[in-house]
Design an enzyme around this catalytic site. Sequence first.
Site, PDB file in Angstrom:
ATOM      1  N   ASP A   1       0.851  -1.167   0.000  1.00  0.00           N
ATOM      2  CA  ASP A   1       0.000   0.000   0.000  1.00  0.00           C
ATOM      3  C   ASP A   1       0.902   1.237   0.000  1.00  0.00           C
ATOM      4  OD1 ASP A   1      -2.333   1.630   0.612  1.00  0.00           O
ATOM      5  OD2 ASP A   1      -1.485   1.748   2.627  1.00  0.00           O
TER       6      ASP A   1
ATOM      7  N   ASP B   1      -0.134   5.125   0.949  1.00  0.00           N
ATOM      8  CA  ASP B   1      -0.343   6.078   2.048  1.00  0.00           C
ATOM      9  C   ASP B   1      -0.498   5.364   3.388  1.00  0.00           C
ATOM     10  OD1 ASP B   1      -0.352   8.007   0.001  1.00  0.00           O
ATOM     11  OD2 ASP B   1      -2.528   7.897  -0.207  1.00  0.00           O
TER      12      ASP B   1
ATOM     13  N   GLU C   1       0.255   9.049   6.112  1.00  0.00           N
ATOM     14  CA  GLU C   1      -1.163   9.141   5.764  1.00  0.00           C
ATOM     15  C   GLU C   1      -1.622  10.552   6.087  1.00  0.00           C
ATOM     16  OE1 GLU C   1      -3.856   6.939   4.562  1.00  0.00           O
ATOM     17  OE2 GLU C   1      -4.573   8.981   4.516  1.00  0.00           O
TER      18      GLU C   1
ATOM     19  N   TYR D   1      -6.317  11.653   1.744  1.00  0.00           N
ATOM     20  CA  TYR D   1      -6.429  12.131   0.355  1.00  0.00           C
ATOM     21  C   TYR D   1      -5.295  13.072  -0.024  1.00  0.00           C
ATOM     22  CZ  TYR D   1     -10.997  10.167   1.155  1.00  0.00           C
ATOM     23  OH  TYR D   1     -12.010   9.320   1.493  1.00  0.00           O
TER      24      TYR D   1
ATOM     25  N   ASN E   1      -5.443   2.431  -3.312  1.00  0.00           N
ATOM     26  CA  ASN E   1      -6.795   2.955  -3.567  1.00  0.00           C
ATOM     27  C   ASN E   1      -6.689   4.470  -3.614  1.00  0.00           C
ATOM     28  OD1 ASN E   1      -7.857   0.378  -3.301  1.00  0.00           O
ATOM     29  ND2 ASN E   1      -9.016   0.797  -1.424  1.00  0.00           N
ATOM     30  N   GLN E   2      -7.115   5.071  -4.704  1.00  0.00           N
ATOM     31  CA  GLN E   2      -7.089   6.539  -4.809  1.00  0.00           C
ATOM     32  C   GLN E   2      -8.490   7.039  -5.172  1.00  0.00           C
ATOM     33  OE1 GLN E   2      -4.631   8.634  -3.962  1.00  0.00           O
ATOM     34  NE2 GLN E   2      -3.408   6.906  -3.239  1.00  0.00           N
TER      35      GLN E   2
ATOM     36  N   HIS F   1     -11.501   4.487  -8.449  1.00  0.00           N
ATOM     37  CA  HIS F   1     -12.962   4.351  -8.347  1.00  0.00           C
ATOM     38  C   HIS F   1     -13.497   4.532  -6.940  1.00  0.00           C
ATOM     39  CE1 HIS F   1     -11.663   1.528 -11.704  1.00  0.00           C
ATOM     40  NE2 HIS F   1     -12.310   2.499 -12.327  1.00  0.00           N
TER      41      HIS F   1
ATOM     42  N   CYS G   1     -16.025  -1.536  -8.633  1.00  0.00           N
ATOM     43  CA  CYS G   1     -15.003  -2.145  -9.486  1.00  0.00           C
ATOM     44  C   CYS G   1     -14.422  -3.381  -8.802  1.00  0.00           C
ATOM     45  CB  CYS G   1     -13.896  -1.122  -9.726  1.00  0.00           C
ATOM     46  SG  CYS G   1     -13.041  -0.681  -8.210  1.00  0.00           S
TER      47      CYS G   1
ATOM     48  N   ARG H   1     -10.629  -1.985  -6.369  1.00  0.00           N
ATOM     49  CA  ARG H   1     -10.545  -1.305  -5.081  1.00  0.00           C
ATOM     50  C   ARG H   1     -10.333  -2.322  -3.960  1.00  0.00           C
ATOM     51  NH1 ARG H   1     -11.909   3.343  -2.213  1.00  0.00           N
ATOM     52  NH2 ARG H   1     -13.201   2.990  -0.372  1.00  0.00           N
TER      53      ARG H   1
ATOM     54  N   ASP I   1      -1.436  -0.742   5.859  1.00  0.00           N
ATOM     55  CA  ASP I   1      -1.770  -0.228   7.198  1.00  0.00           C
ATOM     56  C   ASP I   1      -3.234  -0.390   7.569  1.00  0.00           C
ATOM     57  OD1 ASP I   1      -2.391   1.885   5.290  1.00  0.00           O
ATOM     58  OD2 ASP I   1      -2.707   3.185   7.020  1.00  0.00           O
TER      59      ASP I   1
HETATM   60 MG   LIG Z   1      -2.930   3.016   3.597  1.00  0.00          MG
HETATM   61 ZN   LIG Z   2     -11.184   0.328  -9.007  1.00  0.00          ZN
END
Ligand SMILES: [Mg+2]
Ligand SMILES: [Zn+2]
Length: 194
Positions: A15, A17, A23, A26, A58-59, A98, A111, A114, A140
């Site tokens: 991962d 962030d 972290e 966003y 994941n964004q 997503h 999706c 994710r 994390d």
């Molecule tokens: Mg993380």
């Molecule tokens: Zn996705």
Amino acid sequence: MDDFPVTLSRAVFMDRDGTINEEVGYLSRLDQMKLFPRSAEAIRLLNREGIKVVVVTNQSGVARGYFGEDFVSEAHAFLQESLRREKAFIDAFYYCPHHPTEGAFPYRQACSCRKPEAGMLLRASRDLHIDLSRSYMVGDVMKDVRAGKKAGTKGILVKTGYGAGEKTDEDPVPDYVAVDLLDAVNWILEDLAR
Ligand SMILES: [Mg+2]
Ligand SMILES: [Zn+2]
């Protein structure tokens, strides 16, 4: 040549962030990209062992409209450059832009990439010829561990980022709980020698 034997690699999926860098919720500016003190050393150890380092992140900030995919690419180039200065290298980056309920098409969708879904790891294993059963996922949050387990890797939770607040006694339990990425990598290298 179709049946030419392909040697499958090992990978440590990680991962971004809260695992490699702080972290911040966003991350949307490059000045927020701050590596944890021992991240470069951890990644360098894996590079030296010939183990692929693959970021899976994941964004959903993209779906939520906080930043665009161009920023995600910029952030990854920035991270790669920060690591390069410390002689460490990430082999590949995968991200999910997503969210199932936020934003608008095409980003708003349930999706399969994710996390805790395993889509990013499965795609990477095809692209980079990775043997998932000999690989690891580090993150994390328990979503990271679950994504790894779904893909068939071992899963390690780090206590950085959101890690300190995560419950680790529910199925699937992590194979190891690490203080940070370097501790996770040291455990992995010991696990490989067992
Ligand atoms: Mg993380
Ligand atoms: Zn996705």
